[in-house]
Scaffold this active site. Structure first.
Site, mmCIF file in Angstrom:
data_model
loop_
_atom_site.group_PDB
_atom_site.id
_atom_site.type_symbol
_atom_site.label_atom_id
_atom_site.label_comp_id
_atom_site.label_asym_id
_atom_site.label_seq_id
_atom_site.Cartn_x
_atom_site.Cartn_y
_atom_site.Cartn_z
ATOM 1 N N HIS A 13 -9.600 2.976 6.975
ATOM 2 C CA HIS A 13 -9.541 4.374 7.409
ATOM 3 C C HIS A 13 -10.916 4.736 7.976
ATOM 4 O O HIS A 13 -11.737 5.394 7.335
ATOM 5 C CB HIS A 13 -9.181 5.270 6.224
ATOM 6 C CG HIS A 13 -9.122 6.731 6.571
ATOM 7 N ND1 HIS A 13 -8.182 7.257 7.425
ATOM 8 C CD2 HIS A 13 -9.898 7.768 6.176
ATOM 9 C CE1 HIS A 13 -8.381 8.550 7.547
ATOM 10 N NE2 HIS A 13 -9.425 8.898 6.800
ATOM 11 N N ASP A 18 -3.328 9.054 9.587
ATOM 12 C CA ASP A 18 -3.577 8.298 10.818
ATOM 13 C C ASP A 18 -2.256 7.908 11.480
ATOM 14 O O ASP A 18 -2.112 7.997 12.706
ATOM 15 C CB ASP A 18 -4.391 7.043 10.499
ATOM 16 C CG ASP A 18 -5.700 7.363 9.806
ATOM 17 O OD1 ASP A 18 -6.421 8.255 10.279
ATOM 18 O OD2 ASP A 18 -5.999 6.733 8.775
#
Length: 447
Positions: free
Chosen positions: A286, A258
């Site tokens: 996440h 990410d």
């Protein structure tokens, strides 16, 4: 090379109720292969017996065939080996130099999967832990993937990595995790069609609870654990709760992909190369509640908001572009992001074994107890960290959190608290109660 027959009447039983062991394979100074595959490579046994027979090959300087030795009716067996791994990789005393470090053991679960297919060769090449760091790979798979693991072992062998000293292969975490110093937990059940996130939490949570127990029982007491299998934050929490003898600080959930995606999007928008983007933080889970932090990020040393003046894009388009990147990749390529995930695992490890550049930091999901941001304790939450390169880290204190950022962090915090309640039966916190709400927050491409 001479062939020998080992006699064994013992039948091995599995320790883990979730990852049952079948034929244990070992490729270190030894490699065990399944009988079916082994028969394709080796001559028939020299002797026949009504007991369970195992065929081995061994390097012998005097060319004498080793034999099974019986003592008072018991059978003593020799370990099996295959190919180059029959030779010891241990350096002779006169060959040891100060340029070689002590070998470290690295466990990888889901070792026959696509992510591992990219990762293992990076580990073995020395590009992760360094060109002077010999390693032993301990590969954990399932009974269904055992032949694929044999193929992985053969490819590692054929690659002639000088730093790869041992490879163990098996399906029992209590065997594979023995004395490991790093555990990269990639393997997890993928989310099937129509499967609720709560069901995925329970199914994968059981896997990570068992792996936590195994790490607690047999791994190095200071093992570093990186959880990749989703939902990785809560899986990491489950794992650490089942490993009370290992410092909770040693557990990480992977949010580096990410971070890398966020850096890429900022670089594209600013028209610079991505190495000009620093101080990038991913806050929280996440999932789609993750918070890519443009407030504290910098481009060419300047605050992002000074370089990118389209603040509406930063508040809306930027986050969305990070969240949907995986789904877009699947649309374009027809498969999930295995290679870039492997790279992000490498980046995450290197951030812990390499000193963080002055003034910079990196993102990783870690245990929240004692955090300086006011985030609820007893969660695994992605936060900004720095490292001295010793495998440890410290949380960054000099970050700005405005009302906009705090509101979004709180949303991800609330989601993780709800997930924690869903797996209370796996963390020792009582009876599970699951209410994740109507919105599916699973990241596109990770279902």
């Amino acid at each position: 090379m001479v062939a020998m027959t080992d006699l064994s009447t013992a039948v091995k039983t599995t320790t883990s109720p979730f990852l049952r062991s079948s034929s244990q394979l070992r490729l270190s100074s030894k490699l065990h292969l399944s009988n079916q595959f082994r028969h394709l490579l080796l001559p028939p046994p020299l002797h026949t017996t009504t007991s369970i027979s195992k065929i081995s090959c061994s390097v012998s300087q005097n060319n004498q065939a080793p034999v099974a030795v019986q003592d008072n009716g018991s059978v003593k067996t020799k370990k099996e080996c295959y190919g180059v791994f029959c030779l010891t990789y241990d350096l002779k005393a006169e060959e040891e130099t100060k340029s070689w470090k002590k070998m470290i053991s690295i466990a990888v679960s889901g070792a026959a999967g696509m992510i591992s297919n990219h990762l293992l060769f990076k580990l073995a090449s020395g590009s992760v832990f360094g060109p002077d760091q010999p390693i032993a790979l301990k590969l954990l798979g399932s009974e269904r993937s055992i032949q694929a693991l044999e193929g992985v072992a053969m490819e590692l062998e054929d690659s002639l990595f000088p730093l790869l000293r041992e490879v163990d292969i098996g399906t029992d975490p209590y065997e594979v995790f023995q004395d490991v110093e790093w555990a990269l937990l990639i393997g997890a059940k993928p989310r099937g069609p129509g499967m609720e996130r709560a069901a995925l939490l329970d199914i994968n949570g059981q896997i990570f609870a068992e792996q936590g127990k195994a790490l607690n029982a047999v791994a190095s007491p200071n093992v570093k654990v990186l959880v990749v299998g989703n939902p990785c934050n809560t899986n990491a929490l489950i794992c650490l709760k089942n490993a009370p003898n290992i410092p909770a600080k040693n557990f990480h959930a992977l949010t580096r992909l990410d971070e890398n995606r966020a850096k890429c999007q900022l670089a594209l928008k600013a028209g610079v190369f991505y190495d000009k983007v620093s101080n990038m933080t991913i806050w929280g889970n996440h999932s789609t509640t993750q918070v890519p932090d443009f407030l504290n990020a910098r481009i060419n040393g300047l605050p992002v908001k000074e370089v990118i003046t389209d603040h509406k894009w930063l508040e809306e388009g930027f986050t969305e572009s990070v969240q949907k990147r995986g789904g877009l990749l699947i649309q374009k390529w027809g498969r999930s992001s295995a290679a870039s995930t492997a790279v992000s695992i490498v980046d995450a490890i290197k951030s812990l074994v390499t000193p963080t550049p002055e003034g910079d930091w990196f993102s990783t999901g870690v245990y929240t107890n004692g955090n300086p941001y006011g985030i609820a304790e007893d969660l695994v939450f992605s936060m900004p960290c720095r490292s001295k390169g010793d495998g440890d880290y410290e949380l960054v204190k000099d970050v700005e959190i405005d009302d906009y950022l705090r509101k979004r962090i709180a949303k991800s915090e609330a989601e993780l608290l709800a997930e924690k309640k869903c797996v209370a039966h796996l963390t020792g916190d009582g009876i599970a109660y699951c209410d994740l709400g109507p919105v599916d927050t699973m990241l596109p491409g990770e279902v």
